[in-house]
Enzyme design. Sequence first.
Site, PDB file in Angstrom:
ATOM      1  N   ASP A   1       5.818 -10.041   6.321  1.00 55.84           N
ATOM      2  CA  ASP A   1       5.008 -11.080   5.673  1.00 55.84           C
ATOM      3  C   ASP A   1       5.884 -11.927   4.379  1.00 55.84           C
ATOM      4  O   ASP A   1       5.427 -12.917   3.993  1.00 55.84           O
ATOM      5  CB  ASP A   1       3.731 -10.437   5.029  1.00 55.84           C
ATOM      6  CG  ASP A   1       2.789  -9.896   5.881  1.00 55.84           C
ATOM      7  OD1 ASP A   1       2.831 -10.278   7.149  1.00 55.84           O
ATOM      8  OD2 ASP A   1       1.775  -9.157   5.445  1.00 55.84           O
TER       9      ASP A   1
ATOM     10  N   GLY B   1       0.889  -1.248  -0.073  1.00 56.13           N
ATOM     11  CA  GLY B   1       0.093   0.066  -0.052  1.00 56.13           C
ATOM     12  C   GLY B   1       0.835   1.333  -0.049  1.00 56.13           C
ATOM     13  O   GLY B   1       0.899   2.071  -0.595  1.00 56.13           O
ATOM     14  N   THR B   2       1.957   1.363   0.979  1.00 62.60           N
ATOM     15  CA  THR B   2       2.982   2.311   0.877  1.00 62.60           C
ATOM     16  C   THR B   2       3.507   2.586  -0.453  1.00 62.60           C
ATOM     17  O   THR B   2       3.387   3.651  -0.777  1.00 62.60           O
ATOM     18  CB  THR B   2       3.947   2.279   2.137  1.00 62.60           C
ATOM     19  OG1 THR B   2       3.192   2.311   3.115  1.00 62.60           O
ATOM     20  CG2 THR B   2       4.991   3.143   2.072  1.00 62.60           C
TER      21      THR B   2
END
Length: 358
Positions: free
Chosen positions: A137, A114-115
Amino acid sequence: MKKIAIMTAGGDCAGLNSVIRAVVMSAVNKGLEVVGVMDGYIGFVERRYRNLTKNDVYDIEKEGGTILGSSNKECPFHYPKKDKKGEYEDRVKDSIEGLREIGVEGMIIIGGDGTLDSARVINEAGMPVIGIPKTIDNDMSASEPTIGFQTAVENSVQAIRKLKSTAYSHRRVIVVEMMGRTSGYLTLYAGFAAGADIILLPEQDYDLDVVCNEVKKIMESGKRYVIVAAAEACKEKGKKETIARIVSDSFEQKRYGGIAAKLSAQIEERTGYESRPMVLGHLQRGGEACTSDILLGARLGNYAVNLLYDNRSGYIVGAKESALVKIRFPKNREPRILDLEDNDICRAARDMGINFGV
């Protein structure tokens, strides 16, 4: 280029401070000034900056988290309007202008999918950006491994090993719930290294009957305990994922949680053996960075500075085995999938008799 900015966003992890230290020290040695953007995209939009010198980053490389702070909700091109709940606006251009007003000519942005998707938008809007992938992750295709993964594995292994003594004392089954969202890397690597008896992954739905029969088989063989390493997003065949809550304004809206309590109760009911859940949670993210994450963070931070210094931007930098690599910001996310057939840890675990619930 005379001044650059650095920012950390998304969930924190170990190794971020090593990146920050390497960026500051490498940049200063090249005659560049460095500005830290505080608290992720909140600081980017609301213009929260601090100057960073070598004195600010001495001895931070081993510290967990990030001295710049972080946030895993805000998106600069979909930013919540003040005093208008449920309404959003694009704040990218005026946020870039805020940095340009203090002389910033390029950015290094460290974060997850997302970043770095937002980093791509910022780069396309005219601010040169280099992205650095981080996530416990380990599911980003830009780097193998990602910053934070190896420390999270170590933290998880230490926790599971400590659980073994209490499990042994009480002849218990302990179901250990582990982070990783829909990626099973952390559960597989930590579960295998810590000697878990059963490993349940998001990439492969488990059969509850198989799990319970394996528990009975192990306990009846004379072993006094069973450790089940369960990824937070793993699920039983024909069932839905176990969701703790939905955060509607977050890039990752699903918040997984509850599989350990659910599965522990099912195992106890079906097998008769006392079972307890254990959620490792943010313990996996915290603490000092391991040496591997310190080295990886420093290498990628230095690489990012060199690219900006050479007026090259629009890249995500990562590691592939021993080499540093760069890729263009992708338009669409391409998470790295854990291949259960091709992964050598998975093959070794199966050959050694570790059960995967199938």
